[in-house]
Design an enzyme around this catalytic site. Sequence first.
Site, PDB file in Angstrom:
ATOM      1  N   TYR A   9      -1.085  23.373  32.693  1.00  9.12           N
ATOM      2  CA  TYR A   9      -2.461  23.783  32.414  1.00  9.12           C
ATOM      3  C   TYR A   9      -3.512  22.966  33.135  1.00  9.12           C
ATOM      4  CZ  TYR A   9      -1.511  20.010  29.141  1.00  9.12           C
ATOM      5  OH  TYR A   9      -1.103  18.831  28.583  1.00  9.12           O
TER       6      TYR A   9
ATOM      7  N   LYS B  77      -7.022  22.709  15.599  1.00 13.73           N
ATOM      8  CA  LYS B  77      -5.684  22.525  15.025  1.00 13.73           C
ATOM      9  C   LYS B  77      -5.484  23.460  13.838  1.00 13.73           C
ATOM     10  CE  LYS B  77      -3.840  18.276  15.650  1.00 13.73           C
ATOM     11  NZ  LYS B  77      -2.493  17.829  15.818  1.00 13.73           N
TER      12      LYS B  77
ATOM     13  N   LYS C   2      -2.183  25.538  22.275  1.00 16.86           N
ATOM     14  CA  LYS C   2      -1.915  24.104  22.282  1.00 16.86           C
ATOM     15  C   LYS C   2      -0.420  23.919  22.058  1.00 16.86           C
ATOM     16  CE  LYS C   2      -3.289  19.769  20.040  1.00 16.86           C
ATOM     17  NZ  LYS C   2      -2.225  19.073  20.689  1.00 16.86           N
TER      18      LYS C   2
ATOM     19  N   CYS D  32      29.076  40.244 -12.284  1.00 16.66           N
ATOM     20  CA  CYS D  32      28.302  39.011 -12.509  1.00 16.66           C
ATOM     21  C   CYS D  32      26.878  39.408 -12.883  1.00 16.66           C
ATOM     22  CB  CYS D  32      28.305  38.165 -11.244  1.00 16.66           C
ATOM     23  SG  CYS D  32      27.109  36.804 -11.295  1.00 16.66           S
TER      24      CYS D  32
ATOM     25  N   CYS E  58      30.041  34.887  -4.806  1.00 20.26           N
ATOM     26  CA  CYS E  58      30.605  35.150  -6.123  1.00 20.26           C
ATOM     27  C   CYS E  58      31.230  36.532  -6.011  1.00 20.26           C
ATOM     28  CB  CYS E  58      29.518  35.151  -7.195  1.00 20.26           C
ATOM     29  SG  CYS E  58      30.104  35.892  -8.742  1.00 20.26           S
TER      30      CYS E  58
ATOM     31  N   ASP F 121       3.153  22.514  21.609  1.00 15.66           N
ATOM     32  CA  ASP F 121       3.610  21.332  20.888  1.00 15.66           C
ATOM     33  C   ASP F 121       4.812  20.723  21.596  1.00 15.66           C
ATOM     34  OD1 ASP F 121       3.600  19.402  19.023  1.00 15.66           O
ATOM     35  OD2 ASP F 121       4.359  20.636  17.382  1.00 15.66           O
TER      36      ASP F 121
ATOM     37  N   GLU G 267      -6.556  28.450  25.398  1.00 15.36           N
ATOM     38  CA  GLU G 267      -5.141  28.284  25.739  1.00 15.36           C
ATOM     39  C   GLU G 267      -4.361  27.877  24.498  1.00 15.36           C
ATOM     40  OE1 GLU G 267      -4.969  25.285  28.839  1.00 15.36           O
ATOM     41  OE2 GLU G 267      -6.868  25.990  29.656  1.00 15.36           O
TER      42      GLU G 267
ATOM     43  N   SER H 105      -6.594  12.716  26.399  1.00 18.74           N
ATOM     44  CA  SER H 105      -6.162  13.447  25.203  1.00 18.74           C
ATOM     45  C   SER H 105      -7.254  14.438  24.795  1.00 18.74           C
ATOM     46  CB  SER H 105      -5.868  12.441  24.111  1.00 18.74           C
ATOM     47  OG  SER H 105      -5.303  13.093  23.033  1.00 18.74           O
ATOM     48  N   LEU H 106      -7.211  14.899  23.581  1.00 22.19           N
ATOM     49  CA  LEU H 106      -8.190  15.889  23.116  1.00 22.19           C
ATOM     50  C   LEU H 106      -8.704  15.485  21.743  1.00 22.19           C
ATOM     51  CD1 LEU H 106      -6.240  19.216  23.829  1.00 22.19           C
ATOM     52  CD2 LEU H 106      -8.338  18.494  24.961  1.00 22.19           C
TER      53      LEU H 106
ATOM     54  N   ASP I  65       3.577  15.047  11.378  1.00 21.24           N
ATOM     55  CA  ASP I  65       2.423  14.886  12.257  1.00 21.24           C
ATOM     56  C   ASP I  65       1.133  15.070  11.458  1.00 21.24           C
ATOM     57  OD1 ASP I  65       4.302  14.637  14.157  1.00 21.24           O
ATOM     58  OD2 ASP I  65       3.694  16.377  15.363  1.00 21.24           O
ATOM     59  N   ALA I  66       1.157  16.037  10.521  1.00 16.29           N
ATOM     60  CA  ALA I  66      -0.061  16.334   9.762  1.00 16.29           C
ATOM     61  C   ALA I  66      -0.449  15.154   8.886  1.00 16.29           C
ATOM     62  CB  ALA I  66       0.167  17.570   8.910  1.00 16.29           C
ATOM     63  N   GLU I  67       0.558  14.515   8.284  1.00 16.27           N
ATOM     64  CA  GLU I  67       0.246  13.353   7.448  1.00 16.27           C
ATOM     65  C   GLU I  67      -0.312  12.219   8.308  1.00 16.27           C
ATOM     66  OE1 GLU I  67       3.382  13.292   3.856  1.00 16.27           O
ATOM     67  OE2 GLU I  67       4.209  13.832   5.796  1.00 16.27           O
ATOM     68  N   TYR I  68       0.259  12.065   9.515  1.00 17.79           N
ATOM     69  CA  TYR I  68      -0.257  11.057  10.445  1.00 17.79           C
ATOM     70  C   TYR I  68      -1.723  11.372  10.779  1.00 17.79           C
ATOM     71  CZ  TYR I  68      -1.097   8.280  14.574  1.00 17.79           C
ATOM     72  OH  TYR I  68      -1.660   7.414  15.462  1.00 17.79           O
ATOM     73  N   ASP I  69      -1.965  12.641  11.147  1.00 19.19           N
ATOM     74  CA  ASP I  69      -3.334  13.045  11.502  1.00 19.19           C
ATOM     75  C   ASP I  69      -4.304  12.744  10.370  1.00 19.19           C
ATOM     76  OD1 ASP I  69      -2.487  13.909  13.913  1.00 19.19           O
ATOM     77  OD2 ASP I  69      -2.705  16.067  13.510  1.00 19.19           O
TER      78      ASP I  69
ATOM     79  N   GLU J 275       3.206  20.570  29.654  1.00 22.40           N
ATOM     80  CA  GLU J 275       4.006  20.179  28.494  1.00 22.40           C
ATOM     81  C   GLU J 275       5.430  20.661  28.681  1.00 22.40           C
ATOM     82  OE1 GLU J 275       2.479  18.812  25.326  1.00 22.40           O
ATOM     83  OE2 GLU J 275       1.017  18.445  26.905  1.00 22.40           O
TER      84      GLU J 275
ATOM     85  N   CYS K  61      30.881  30.244  -9.938  1.00 26.88           N
ATOM     86  CA  CYS K  61      29.559  30.851 -10.023  1.00 26.88           C
ATOM     87  C   CYS K  61      28.843  30.330 -11.268  1.00 26.88           C
ATOM     88  CB  CYS K  61      29.679  32.376 -10.093  1.00 26.88           C
ATOM     89  SG  CYS K  61      28.076  33.166 -10.397  1.00 26.88           S
TER      90      CYS K  61
ATOM     91  N   CYS L 194      28.455  33.401 -13.897  1.00 24.95           N
ATOM     92  CA  CYS L 194      29.543  34.091 -14.589  1.00 24.95           C
ATOM     93  C   CYS L 194      30.828  33.277 -14.617  1.00 24.95           C
ATOM     94  CB  CYS L 194      29.788  35.466 -13.965  1.00 24.95           C
ATOM     95  SG  CYS L 194      30.481  35.379 -12.311  1.00 24.95           S
TER      96      CYS L 194
HETATM   97  S1  IVH Z   1      -5.666  19.652  27.952  1.00 25.35           S
HETATM   98  C1  IVH Z   1      -8.263  16.510  29.533  1.00 25.35           C
HETATM   99  N1  IVH Z   1      -4.392  21.840  27.307  1.00 25.35           N
HETATM  100  O1  IVH Z   1      -2.239  18.301  23.414  1.00 25.35           O
HETATM  101  C2  IVH Z   1      -7.447  17.566  28.960  1.00 25.35           C
HETATM  102  N2  IVH Z   1      -3.645  19.777  26.413  1.00 25.35           N
HETATM  103  O2  IVH Z   1      -3.582  16.698  21.361  1.00 25.35           O
HETATM  104  C3  IVH Z   1      -6.470  17.101  27.986  1.00 25.35           C
HETATM  105  N3  IVH Z   1      -1.667  19.969  24.961  1.00 25.35           N
HETATM  106  O3  IVH Z   1      -2.500  15.307  25.218  1.00 25.35           O
HETATM  107  C4  IVH Z   1      -5.353  17.964  27.698  1.00 25.35           C
HETATM  108  N4  IVH Z   1      -1.431  22.146  25.171  1.00 25.35           N
HETATM  109  O4  IVH Z   1      -0.460  16.815  25.641  1.00 25.35           O
HETATM  110  C5  IVH Z   1      -4.475  20.508  27.150  1.00 25.35           C
HETATM  111  N5  IVH Z   1      -3.333  23.844  26.830  1.00 25.35           N
HETATM  112  C6  IVH Z   1      -3.417  22.513  26.695  1.00 25.35           C
HETATM  113  C7  IVH Z   1      -2.503  21.785  25.903  1.00 25.35           C
HETATM  114  C8  IVH Z   1      -2.656  20.414  25.773  1.00 25.35           C
HETATM  115  C9  IVH Z   1      -0.945  21.041  24.628  1.00 25.35           C
HETATM  116  C10 IVH Z   1      -1.405  18.614  24.506  1.00 25.35           C
HETATM  117  C11 IVH Z   1      -1.643  17.541  25.522  1.00 25.35           C
HETATM  118  C12 IVH Z   1      -2.689  16.656  24.915  1.00 25.35           C
HETATM  119  C13 IVH Z   1      -2.506  16.912  23.473  1.00 25.35           C
HETATM  120  C14 IVH Z   1      -3.765  16.551  22.722  1.00 25.35           C
END
Ligand code: IVH
Length: 672
Positions: A230, A318, A116, A435, A430, A118, A114, A82-83, A33-37, A178, A412, A415
């Site tokens: 949430y 993140k 995040k 040894c 072993c 996964d 809150e 999304s965020l 995921d990090a490489e994608y990001d 989630e 081994c 030894c």
């Molecule tokens: S709020 C409009 N709260 O992270 C608000 N998202 O990278 C949008 N996620 O698509 C989402 N924990 O699937 C919110 N406490 C949290 C979350 C959360 C995980 C996920 C969610 C979002 C993704 C964004």
Amino acid sequence: MSADVFQRAAELREQLHYHIYRYNVLSDPVISDAEYDALYNELRELEAAHPELITPDSPTQRAGSDLSEDFPKVRHPAPILSLSNGYSLDDIRAWEERNLRLLASGTTLDYTLEPKLDGLTVVLTYEKGVLVQGATRGSGEIGDVVTPNIRTIRNIPLRIPAHRDGPPAPALLVVRGEVMYLKKDFERVNQRQIEQGLPVYVNARNTASGSLKQKDSRITASRPLTGFFYGIVESVGITLDKQWDILEYLRDMGFQIGPDSAYYPTLSDIIQQIPTWESHRNQLDFEIDGVVIKVNDLRVARELGIVGKDPRGAIAYKFPAQESTTRLLEAVVSVGRTGRIIPNARLEPVFIGGVTVSNATLHNYDIVQALDIRVGDVVTVRRMGDVIPNVAGPIINLRDGSEIPIKPPTHCPFCGTAIVRPEGAVDYFCPNVYCPERVYRQVEFFVSRAALDIEGMGGQTVKTLIDKGLIRDEADIFSLTAEQLLELDGFAEKKVNNLLASIDAAKSRPLARVITALGVDGVGSTVAVALANHFGSLEALANAAVEELQETTNVGAILAQGIYTWFRDPYHLGVLEKLKNAGLTMQAEAREKVSSALEGLTFVLTGTLPTLSRDQAAEMIQENGGKVTSTVSKKTSYVLMGDSPGSKAEKAAKLGVPIISEDDLKHLLGLA
Ligand code: IVH
């Protein structure tokens, strides 16, 4: 704008399209995921600097979709947004400043913080309190309807309020949350795979996704998923205009909300909390990849608006990635002090979470086989906190056929003795107590700070002493002479005298330290203190029956058998005899029991304490006559709680067991 930039943007778009397809359609990503990001962020930055680069099909212009062909579709009542991401505290401060500039002057902002989580987003619809539909996020507009699968998730209420004290059910409530595996549940799933000889899953999030998108909900039902909630996407019959009120409302209704979600009046309060979240992420029961900061006032959040698919009123901070991918160059074998053989991977160096990783553990050969890890594979490497990095699994699609399977050695490598696998053990050993590698590891442990703490005796010195034949086991340290040491490279008179003095001092360490230093598998410093207190002498311990060992605090049936067997081994008895002749402490001294202040009291420890390690706190309690156990019951006198406590704190509160801090403990002992 140069042609290079144009070219790079095109490259990034193409790579991202490919990875989006692998991730969402095939559920089989080939990068982390990090490489994608990193690729995504690079494209976004290029586009921000040169808006003319933005093409309608750029991955930045749409949210990814995970729709599949197997399920009916539903349009969400509102887009599932999304965020945007921040990667530094400066990013978070800049986010607030930007927002304040968009709002009427004099506006102040308060927030929720809150975890995040996964997992994967789900959208649940309750009509008059009854769960009528569960859907995935899908494209953000349209989702897959997976209601029967959602119903199998045990912590998701089928009817709300889930208990009598909850608020009345509104006419309509659509909630967002989630679904994921708790770490322990994911381990259980993999344990089951291993037992059935099936491949092990590498990525909890992808596995959760696969589990939720089963056509046969009986399969989902056999997977222990958990849901956290949430947000409210839509409702009829309630008005809530603060994010914190929403979280409380969801909790009161019987939804599980993100653990440790909290309200803070200012951004500085939030910023103060972030390092604690980051340093404790590995101690949580569930995976998080950051924290989410949300403007509490939802009217203000709405006013701030949306950029693309990201509302301005919330941001994800993140954490640095804890995993990446790299090539496995070589599998090497290490032998521990008990003879346990552990496969390790030499890796093409890769930067993960602030350090360069070039070695990682491959766990054991069962796991190597279950994951089918081969030399030459591109593998996912994880680094969780302070723990040694580990190879999570291979990316099988990147193979070219030249990869070589990893087999356990037959002999081994240090030894040459034929290795064994005791009945029921997951590891190979072993069996040769002489040894050189085993002796080296044992002596290294014996002199370490956790054990006899012999200063001036580093790993290199230990190696030299073994190579020169001056020691054959740890007890031989006590017969070293000044003449022998003076002959070693770099050992002048002063260094020799210091070393001999610290060897001499080690003879009068408390019995518990001596027991720790023996290196019995499973006997760490806490158990060693308990054994020293229980038996009072090494002789009594050595002669104890299994049943008697089991009466000791923190010693279960398997450990008791292990200790019993250790003291029946002629080699160990030989070393013990030599240690006794060298004049090592063999009796508990009065000072091991510092006081009886805690006599009759039973403690359970949870969380990270401010200054003491858990072992030190346990030692302190036991030295003062108290007992330490691992489960909270009505018989528990106190729960000693630190930061990020586990479920033990909740249980204590439920049973009415008093919860105390490290300071309170010190007060009890008259130390503070
Ligand atoms: S709020 C409009 N709260 O992270 C608000 N998202 O990278 C949008 N996620 O698509 C989402 N924990 O699937 C919110 N406490 C949290 C979350 C959360 C995980 C996920 C969610 C979002 C993704 C964004």
